[in-house]
Write an enzyme that holds these catalytic residues in place. Sequence first.
Site, mmCIF file in Angstrom:
data_model
loop_
_atom_site.group_PDB
_atom_site.id
_atom_site.type_symbol
_atom_site.label_atom_id
_atom_site.label_comp_id
_atom_site.label_asym_id
_atom_site.label_seq_id
_atom_site.Cartn_x
_atom_site.Cartn_y
_atom_site.Cartn_z
ATOM 1 N N ASN A 14 -3.777 4.282 -5.168
ATOM 2 C CA ASN A 14 -2.618 4.951 -5.762
ATOM 3 C C ASN A 14 -1.900 3.917 -6.623
ATOM 4 O OD1 ASN A 14 -0.229 6.227 -6.358
ATOM 5 N ND2 ASN A 14 0.546 6.263 -4.254
ATOM 6 N N TRP A 15 -2.029 4.068 -7.928
ATOM 7 C CA TRP A 15 -1.474 3.054 -8.839
ATOM 8 C C TRP A 15 0.022 3.247 -9.074
ATOM 9 C CZ3 TRP A 15 -5.752 2.443 -13.226
ATOM 10 C CH2 TRP A 15 -6.923 1.966 -12.612
ATOM 11 N N LYS A 16 0.569 4.333 -8.579
ATOM 12 C CA LYS A 16 2.010 4.613 -8.682
ATOM 13 C C LYS A 16 2.520 4.468 -10.120
ATOM 14 C CE LYS A 16 2.477 3.057 -3.947
ATOM 15 N NZ LYS A 16 3.353 2.621 -2.882
ATOM 16 N N HIS A 34 3.205 12.430 -1.109
ATOM 17 C CA HIS A 34 3.370 11.003 -0.815
ATOM 18 C C HIS A 34 4.804 10.761 -0.343
ATOM 19 C CE1 HIS A 34 3.729 6.685 -1.397
ATOM 20 N NE2 HIS A 34 2.409 6.642 -1.328
ATOM 21 N N GLU A 75 6.906 8.603 -1.014
ATOM 22 C CA GLU A 75 7.876 8.277 -2.075
ATOM 23 C C GLU A 75 8.358 9.558 -2.763
ATOM 24 O OE1 GLU A 75 5.418 5.375 -4.053
ATOM 25 O OE2 GLU A 75 5.643 4.065 -2.313
ATOM 26 N N GLU A 97 0.058 8.074 6.575
ATOM 27 C CA GLU A 97 0.759 6.921 6.037
ATOM 28 C C GLU A 97 2.120 6.778 6.708
ATOM 29 O OE1 GLU A 97 -0.851 5.799 1.937
ATOM 30 O OE2 GLU A 97 0.764 7.207 1.630
ATOM 31 N N GLY A 122 4.030 -0.414 1.416
ATOM 32 C CA GLY A 122 4.618 -1.404 0.515
ATOM 33 C C GLY A 122 5.456 -2.461 1.210
ATOM 34 N N SER A 127 0.024 -0.784 3.587
ATOM 35 C CA SER A 127 -0.245 -2.227 3.579
ATOM 36 C C SER A 127 -1.683 -2.588 3.963
ATOM 37 C CB SER A 127 0.764 -2.958 4.481
ATOM 38 O OG SER A 127 2.077 -2.749 3.999
ATOM 39 N N GLY A 171 -2.049 1.200 -1.933
ATOM 40 C CA GLY A 171 -1.100 1.082 -3.034
ATOM 41 C C GLY A 171 -1.246 -0.271 -3.713
ATOM 42 N N GLY A 172 -0.416 -1.231 -3.303
ATOM 43 C CA GLY A 172 -0.361 -2.542 -3.947
ATOM 44 C C GLY A 172 -1.720 -3.194 -4.186
HETATM 45 C C1 PEP Z 1 0.681 3.960 -0.746
HETATM 46 O O1 PEP Z 1 1.372 3.909 -1.742
HETATM 47 O O2 PEP Z 1 0.192 5.045 -0.393
HETATM 48 C C2 PEP Z 1 0.482 2.738 0.023
HETATM 49 C C3 PEP Z 1 -0.172 2.833 1.146
HETATM 50 O O3 PEP Z 1 1.000 1.577 -0.490
HETATM 51 P P1 PEP Z 1 0.718 0.076 0.034
HETATM 52 O O4 PEP Z 1 -0.775 -0.048 0.223
HETATM 53 O O5 PEP Z 1 1.245 -0.811 -1.041
HETATM 54 O O6 PEP Z 1 1.431 -0.065 1.333
#
Ligand code: PEP
Length: 251
Positions: free
Chosen positions: A9-11, A94, A96, A166, A172, A213, A234-235
Amino acid sequence: MRTPLVAGNWKLNKTAAEAKALIEEMLPGLEAVTNVDNLVCPSYLAIPAVAELLKDSKVALGAQNVYWEEKGAFTAEVAPNMVAEFCEFVIIGHSERRAYFGETDETVNRRTKAALGAGLIPVVCVGETLEENEAGRTDEVVSRQMREGLAGLEIKSASQLVVAYEPVWAIGTGKAAYPEDASRVIGKSIRPVLVELFGNEIAQGVRVLYGGSVKPENARDFFSEEEVDGALVGGASLKSADFIAITEAAA
Ligand code: PEP
């Protein structure tokens, strides 16, 4: 046997040009890994450029959200058939979106139904906040999000749906859940609801990812849990070496 799925997920990151460069950098490494599916979800505006590069590759393309109406006076929204022109998957609900943009179980449900109607594969996200976790409400919250988010859905095969567990406090933050806890929540509050809604055969085939994470250092521990069928990243999905390493860990 569920084929693992490692999704990025590049957000709100990467212009179209930057997204192209990132996919060019990671594609050879991803293509070299067999028996794992990959998905990348860039921002809407980068999707057409990335789609060109992913043609004939094993890496699938997804959007990060979708609206439920097909057309009309809904300024700035993107319809399911517009996404389906380029993408196979779409992330829905998600945390967010839930935290900053008023997403609820009801809107998750509307988006998910609309996505399925357009032939997209929804990646439906569920997960408890830190407060809910500390109050011992994880299972109640996750099973409610599952039941209400997926209510009334009709799917004919397990490949039409992906769920991502999640925990919000792990996204994050660099503070991942314990893999055995993630597996327990999936086994107790996600898979049984899938059985309730779709019957055992379909439910056993639906892939349930862990997200929060995930990094090359902890990916293997998650993937060795029986209930974890991959990761929503994500990251670390923005760094080609890390995303490739996580994909390799899933193989
Ligand atoms: C996400 O955005 O779904 C996520 C899991 O982010 P991260 O891996 O950065 O925690």
